[in-house]
Motif scaffolding. Structure first.
Motif, PDB file in Angstrom:
ATOM      1  N   ASP A  12      11.090 -39.940  14.968  1.00 39.51           N
ATOM      2  CA  ASP A  12      11.763 -41.022  14.239  1.00 39.51           C
ATOM      3  C   ASP A  12      11.382 -42.393  14.791  1.00 39.51           C
ATOM      4  OD1 ASP A  12      13.092 -40.977  16.629  1.00 39.51           O
ATOM      5  OD2 ASP A  12      15.000 -40.272  15.797  1.00 39.51           O
ATOM      6  N   ASP A  13      10.399 -42.403  15.659  1.00 38.06           N
ATOM      7  CA  ASP A  13       9.941 -43.670  16.232  1.00 38.06           C
ATOM      8  C   ASP A  13       8.482 -43.511  16.641  1.00 38.06           C
ATOM      9  OD1 ASP A  13       9.552 -45.561  18.785  1.00 38.06           O
ATOM     10  OD2 ASP A  13      11.108 -46.393  17.473  1.00 38.06           O
ATOM     11  N   ARG A  14       7.694 -44.567  16.451  1.00 38.74           N
ATOM     12  CA  ARG A  14       6.269 -44.501  16.768  1.00 38.74           C
ATOM     13  C   ARG A  14       6.008 -44.209  18.243  1.00 38.74           C
ATOM     14  NH1 ARG A  14       2.086 -45.872  13.728  1.00 38.74           N
ATOM     15  NH2 ARG A  14       3.457 -46.824  12.179  1.00 38.74           N
ATOM     16  N   SER A  15       6.975 -44.496  19.106  1.00 39.48           N
ATOM     17  CA  SER A  15       6.782 -44.283  20.541  1.00 39.48           C
ATOM     18  C   SER A  15       6.631 -42.802  20.896  1.00 39.48           C
ATOM     19  CB  SER A  15       7.958 -44.883  21.325  1.00 39.48           C
ATOM     20  OG  SER A  15       9.176 -44.251  20.974  1.00 39.48           O
ATOM     21  N   VAL A  17       4.841 -40.651  19.187  1.00 43.18           N
ATOM     22  CA  VAL A  17       3.576 -40.134  18.678  1.00 43.18           C
ATOM     23  C   VAL A  17       2.575 -39.864  19.793  1.00 43.18           C
ATOM     24  CG1 VAL A  17       1.574 -40.677  17.247  1.00 43.18           C
ATOM     25  CG2 VAL A  17       3.889 -41.115  16.377  1.00 43.18           C
ATOM     26  N   SER A  18       2.391 -40.803  20.683  1.00 43.95           N
ATOM     27  CA  SER A  18       1.395 -40.619  21.745  1.00 43.95           C
ATOM     28  C   SER A  18       1.762 -39.456  22.654  1.00 43.95           C
ATOM     29  CB  SER A  18       1.249 -41.907  22.561  1.00 43.95           C
ATOM     30  OG  SER A  18       2.481 -42.272  23.165  1.00 43.95           O
ATOM     31  N   PHE A  19       3.050 -39.274  22.905  1.00 44.88           N
ATOM     32  CA  PHE A  19       3.497 -38.152  23.744  1.00 44.88           C
ATOM     33  C   PHE A  19       3.171 -36.821  23.080  1.00 44.88           C
ATOM     34  CE2 PHE A  19       6.839 -34.990  24.505  1.00 44.88           C
ATOM     35  CZ  PHE A  19       6.685 -34.798  25.874  1.00 44.88           C
ATOM     36  N   ILE A  20       3.466 -36.690  21.781  1.00 41.81           N
ATOM     37  CA  ILE A  20       3.212 -35.440  21.071  1.00 41.81           C
ATOM     38  C   ILE A  20       1.724 -35.154  20.982  1.00 41.81           C
ATOM     39  CG2 ILE A  20       3.419 -34.313  18.813  1.00 41.81           C
ATOM     40  CD1 ILE A  20       6.067 -35.898  18.500  1.00 41.81           C
ATOM     41  N   LYS A  21       0.935 -36.191  20.724  1.00 43.78           N
ATOM     42  CA  LYS A  21      -0.515 -36.007  20.668  1.00 43.78           C
ATOM     43  C   LYS A  21      -1.049 -35.493  22.000  1.00 43.78           C
ATOM     44  CE  LYS A  21      -2.798 -39.460  18.838  1.00 43.78           C
ATOM     45  NZ  LYS A  21      -3.139 -40.865  18.491  1.00 43.78           N
ATOM     46  N   ARG A  22      -0.530 -36.027  23.095  1.00 49.38           N
ATOM     47  CA  ARG A  22      -0.968 -35.580  24.423  1.00 49.38           C
ATOM     48  C   ARG A  22      -0.532 -34.137  24.690  1.00 49.38           C
ATOM     49  NH1 ARG A  22       1.009 -39.415  26.892  1.00 49.38           N
ATOM     50  NH2 ARG A  22       2.943 -38.518  27.717  1.00 49.38           N
ATOM     51  N   GLU A  23       0.692 -33.779  24.265  1.00 49.62           N
ATOM     52  CA  GLU A  23       1.183 -32.418  24.467  1.00 49.62           C
ATOM     53  C   GLU A  23       0.300 -31.399  23.749  1.00 49.62           C
ATOM     54  OE1 GLU A  23       4.316 -31.118  26.116  1.00 49.62           O
ATOM     55  OE2 GLU A  23       3.586 -32.883  27.194  1.00 49.62           O
ATOM     56  N   ASN A  51       0.932 -40.750   9.247  1.00 49.96           N
ATOM     57  CA  ASN A  51       1.416 -40.705   7.863  1.00 49.96           C
ATOM     58  C   ASN A  51       2.922 -40.504   7.820  1.00 49.96           C
ATOM     59  OD1 ASN A  51      -1.076 -41.091   6.682  1.00 49.96           O
ATOM     60  ND2 ASN A  51      -1.497 -38.915   6.394  1.00 49.96           N
ATOM     61  N   LEU A  52       3.437 -39.680   8.745  1.00 54.24           N
ATOM     62  CA  LEU A  52       4.871 -39.426   8.786  1.00 54.24           C
ATOM     63  C   LEU A  52       5.643 -40.716   9.053  1.00 54.24           C
ATOM     64  CD1 LEU A  52       7.134 -37.277   8.754  1.00 54.24           C
ATOM     65  CD2 LEU A  52       6.801 -37.027  11.215  1.00 54.24           C
ATOM     66  N   ILE A  53       5.232 -41.447  10.066  1.00 56.76           N
ATOM     67  CA  ILE A  53       5.908 -42.703  10.402  1.00 56.76           C
ATOM     68  C   ILE A  53       5.745 -43.732   9.282  1.00 56.76           C
ATOM     69  CG2 ILE A  53       5.858 -44.687  11.947  1.00 56.76           C
ATOM     70  CD1 ILE A  53       7.201 -42.293  13.185  1.00 56.76           C
ATOM     71  N   GLU A  57       9.049 -42.314   7.629  1.00 54.17           N
ATOM     72  CA  GLU A  57       9.784 -42.954   8.732  1.00 54.17           C
ATOM     73  C   GLU A  57      10.330 -41.947   9.744  1.00 54.17           C
ATOM     74  OE1 GLU A  57      12.723 -45.586   7.223  1.00 54.17           O
ATOM     75  OE2 GLU A  57      11.266 -46.930   6.292  1.00 54.17           O
ATOM     76  N   THR A  58      10.751 -40.770   9.283  1.00 53.02           N
ATOM     77  CA  THR A  58      11.269 -39.759  10.205  1.00 53.02           C
ATOM     78  C   THR A  58      10.932 -38.370   9.690  1.00 53.02           C
ATOM     79  OG1 THR A  58      13.260 -38.937  11.339  1.00 53.02           O
ATOM     80  CG2 THR A  58      13.505 -39.652   9.060  1.00 53.02           C
TER      81      THR A  58
END
Length: 338
Positions: A12-15, A17-23, A51-53, A57-58
């Motif tokens: 629900d927040d762009r912040s 995204v980077s964590f999930i991509k790394r995981e 695209n989701l964000i 948005e969520t």
């Protein structure tokens, strides 16, 4: 059918995204995917999350690494309850965008995936599915009359799932199992794992006899609720029996036949008298089973065109709209094309 659960992240927040991509990057690297494949997966995840964000948005991202008869794969679902995609075929074309970007997202996901699907309903949301094999399987067409798929997610805070599902060929037919250990966590997981082992070893075709066999073998566990469905090709009939609140529906087109199970707990107290319910087999039926981690009051007519999709997309769409998010959540679908 391996019962490997999906990791799940609410976005629900762009912040995030980077964590999930790394995981996901670290997960597939550890699983032995080649650097080229890992790079392609990075692109897919980036497009899904951006695209989701951007448009919804969520939403929620589900992913797992698992195996089937074609090898090791990464499987991803991107789920949202946004505005949907108004003209999907047009948006799949490169260079087409509704947000002044290059418009390569959906097309890139399709090209880089071994398999992909998009199901969308205006003002109701979208399911995007991507499956990427570690090594692309040989292009051999395998004829099959049974297609199945499932979404399985642990209760919040748990690392093992108390739900379980299985399928086996038996005699001149095929048998399905769905179970839900009481509660959640390790004790529920132990109960359903023992039940699946008993289901797999039992050679009885009657669901009643299978449930009685499982009942005797899980008495030392917490217990579970379970339903067995058996399709007899020769008799052209379904035989079903269940104990507890597993939801089971058989769809011919959009017309459902719902099975009502007995009260009780497998492994503790089951009715003395159990009978198999018999339903007629019809061509192109879809079997849907799920635990009480999903709401039972749903209607496929609210998902126009969903039965044209693969069972895994059907499962994901039902999960998206009906998951309770307070228990283990499992939904299983099988399409019978005979």
């Amino acid at each position: 059918m391996d019962n490997i659960v999906f990791f799940t992240y609410k976005i629900d927040d762009r912040s995030y995204v980077s964590f999930i991509k790394r995981e996901i990057h670290n997960l597939v690297t550890a699983a032995g995917f080649s650097p080229q494949k890992v790079g392609e997966i990075d692109i897919i995840v980036s497009e899904l999350t951006s695209n989701l964000i951007k448009f919804a948005e969520t939403g929620e991202l589900l992913y797992r690494v698992a195996n089937d008869d074609k090898g090791t794969f990464l499987e991803i679902y991107c789920l949202d309850k946004g505005k949907g995609i108004r003209n999907l075929s047009r948006m799949m074309q490169d260079g087409i965008s509704s947000s002044d970007t290059l418009g390569q997202g959906l097309g890139a996901i399709e090209r880089l995936s071994s398999r992909s699907s998009i199901f969308t309903v205006p003002d109701s949301g979208t399911v995007v599915y991507s499956k990427i094999y570690q090594k692309e399987p040989d292009a051999v067409i395998r004829q099959s009359n049974i297609f199945f798929g499932a979404v399985q997610v642990c209760a919040p805070g748990e690392t093992v799932c108390g739900d379980g599902y299985s399928m086996k060929k038996l005699g001149n037919g095929i048998q399905f199992f769905m179970g839900d250990g009481l509660g959640h966590g390790i004790n529920a997981h132990e109960a359903v794992t023992e039940a699946i082992a008993s289901f797999t070893s039992c050679r009885a075709t009657s669901p009643v006899e299978v449930l009685r066999y499982i009942h005797e073998n899980v008495k030392k566990t917490r217990g579970l609720v379970a339903t067995i469905a058996y399709l007899d090709y020769t008799a052209q009939k379904w035989y079903m029996c269940g104990i507890g609140n597993i939801s089971t529906s058989l769809y011919t087109g959009l017309v459902p036949k719902n099975y009502t199970p007995y009260n009780g707990i497998v492994g503790h107290n089951i009715p003395r008298t159990l009978n198999d319910s018999v339903m007629e087999f019809e061509k192109y039926q879809t079997l849907i089973m799920h635990s009480d981690g999903l709401r039972a009051r749903w209607n496929l007519s609210e998902l126009p065109g969903i039965l044209k999709y693969e069972p895994n997309v059907i499962s994901a769409a039902l999960y998206k709209d009906n998951a309770r998010h307070n228990d283990d959540m499992t939904v299983f679908a099988a399409k019978i094309n005979l």
